[in-house]
Design an enzyme around this catalytic site. Sequence first.
Site, short mmCIF file in Angstrom:
data_model
loop_
_atom_site.label_atom_id
_atom_site.label_comp_id
_atom_site.label_asym_id
_atom_site.label_seq_id
_atom_site.Cartn_x
_atom_site.Cartn_y
_atom_site.Cartn_z
N THR A 148 27.20 16.95 -41.38
CA THR A 148 28.19 18.21 -41.37
C THR A 148 29.01 17.95 -40.22
O THR A 148 28.60 17.38 -39.29
CB THR A 148 27.37 19.47 -41.45
N GLY A 149 29.93 18.84 -39.90
CA GLY A 149 30.97 18.38 -38.70
C GLY A 149 32.04 19.88 -38.89
O GLY A 149 31.76 20.59 -39.70
N GLY A 150 32.67 19.83 -37.98
CA GLY A 150 33.74 21.02 -37.74
C GLY A 150 34.55 20.90 -38.71
O GLY A 150 35.05 22.19 -38.89
N MET A 151 34.87 19.94 -39.48
CA MET A 151 35.85 19.92 -40.46
C MET A 151 35.37 20.18 -41.79
O MET A 151 36.08 20.44 -42.62
CB MET A 151 36.80 18.76 -40.42
N GLY A 152 33.88 19.84 -41.97
CA GLY A 152 33.69 20.21 -43.38
C GLY A 152 32.10 19.23 -43.65
O GLY A 152 31.21 19.28 -42.62
N VAL B 81 29.79 16.08 -45.57
CA VAL B 81 29.73 14.85 -46.47
C VAL B 81 28.35 15.00 -47.27
O VAL B 81 27.34 15.39 -46.91
CB VAL B 81 29.56 13.51 -45.56
N ASP C 33 38.64 8.04 -34.31
CA ASP C 33 37.22 8.58 -33.95
C ASP C 33 36.27 7.61 -34.44
O ASP C 33 35.17 7.90 -35.31
CB ASP C 33 37.18 9.96 -34.79
#
Length: 593
Positions: free
Chosen positions: A62-66, A68, A177
């Site tokens: 997970t991350g700030g954009m969505g 996986v 990134d």
Amino acid sequence: MSEEDTHILYDPVQRMICVFCHARMDVSAIAPFTKAVCPSCNNEVTVPARLGAFLLTELLGTGGMGGVYRAHDETLGRDVAINVMLKSLGDNPEFVASFRREAQAAAKLNHPNIAQIYSFGQERGQPYIVMELVPGLHLDQMIAAPDPLDIPLVMKIGLDIADGLQLAAAANLIHGDIKPENILLDERNQAKLVDFGIAAKPSKSENEIWGTPYYIAPERVRRQRVDFRSDIYCLGGTLYHAITQHPPFEGADALEVVRARLKGPPVPLEMFRPDVAPEVSAIIMRMLQMEPAMRYPTYGSLLSDMRAYLSRVQPKTPVAPSGKRIMIKGRKGSTTIAGGSTTSALSQTAASTTGHLQTTGRQPLVITRGMFPEGTVPPSETAADTPSATKTLPKKGCLIAAITVVTLLLAGVGGSWLLLRHQAGKLANNLAAQQAEQARWTQAAGIAHASLSTAEVSLRGLAAEAEALVTQAVASVEAVIGTDWTPRILWDDPEPEPEAEAEPEPAADAVPDVVADGATNAPPAEADTDDTTHAPPAEAEADADDATHAPPAEAEADADDATNAPPAEAEAEADAPETDPEPEPEAEPLPPL
């Protein structure tokens, strides 16, 4: 911001099939991606979810954009990795259009060190991108292991990623990134870069900077123009972390990390790893230069230095970490990821996040035992295998290992036998060829010997014929001219003796000094001289020949007769009247031989 905007939206699955015993289970009351225990075989399984044509079988990161997910493409029947963006990002048309363009551009990159992008879409207002599922190891998993990584192996990973980035730079694309979470190793230990065109998306707010603080380039923090040299910086920070097990700059939060970068250079690698080669330290420190102009000007020069170092060392084979679960650190906490999963994790933000993902408990839930009618659940709606479930079948694993070992042994024996058989056949062919060559030479020698024997017989016959012809010729000559010419035919002429110098003739009025036994002075033999002088040429030649070829015995006899002649005969010859000698008959010419 509504609650719906902070979650990934998907459809829950009402029923699923256990991958171990194929029993149908009712999972309508269980949240997706929760560990559940099958009541039939007591194996732990993961509850899937559905997103359009994809069955999401496992949350990978997970991350700030969505988030996986590991997913199964039911249309094409293959496992993929799918990055799903938050709905709040999908509501921004500019972001969606830019995201689509970046995905299309990245999909054109075909390189063994870049994970392939398959498709782009939008489901329930959420943009997503489907990528290649890379089975293997995460670089961040390898860094988290207690033992430090092999330095040549780290440089080999850096070489692979730099090779892929060179292709992207030629297409005017940057990643933005690069970090350990975005570098994976496949089954052949070949490094692959994932999340191309996703992690480096520019933010819609001037106060937000997308990227990972440990590896973000200083020019991005200062909002300056970025190019491929920013990716070189990110890759250098990643290699620094992989070798030393420490990021190049550390701090209490993201801002502290960025400030540390702007204050000065990183700590030399030798402070953490004294065994670092000087050329490795020089390569990484040049990649981490603050000013882009001080870094490598091209990927070609960077790859040249890396290859020069790797030409003298041999990387070790990477070993999977012993832990089955890892933690991906974020700005506001951490997210647990199954260690057995092998695909990319979405990039984390260095500043404020735009949303969060739903989290679930880790304790498995025991569901009611029961079976469902046939055909109610499609076979594709199955949970993914998990490492913890695999542990419950040690006997099966041992059996598989034993079968594998036996198969390898049989394959080795069979391969050795085939190799020996091939070598024996090759030797037999060589021997047969040598024997055929020897037979050919023997046959040629026999033919030559027979030819020589025939030639010898012919020469002997010719010699016999020549001898017969010579004998016949001698007989013919003897029949015509007698036997006097036989020596001249059968033998070579003797060498002529040198002629004696002629004595001067006495004068006409001189008195001869011949006085012997009452002999008188005889007049000069004028007739003989005249006869000799006026003789025909043929007769002169005949006389000369007769005188020349007269046998030595006859010449001596004539001389003795002349010397020992009685005086009366000499006087009679002197008193005899001079008469002309009768001409001798001409000799007939010899017939041709």
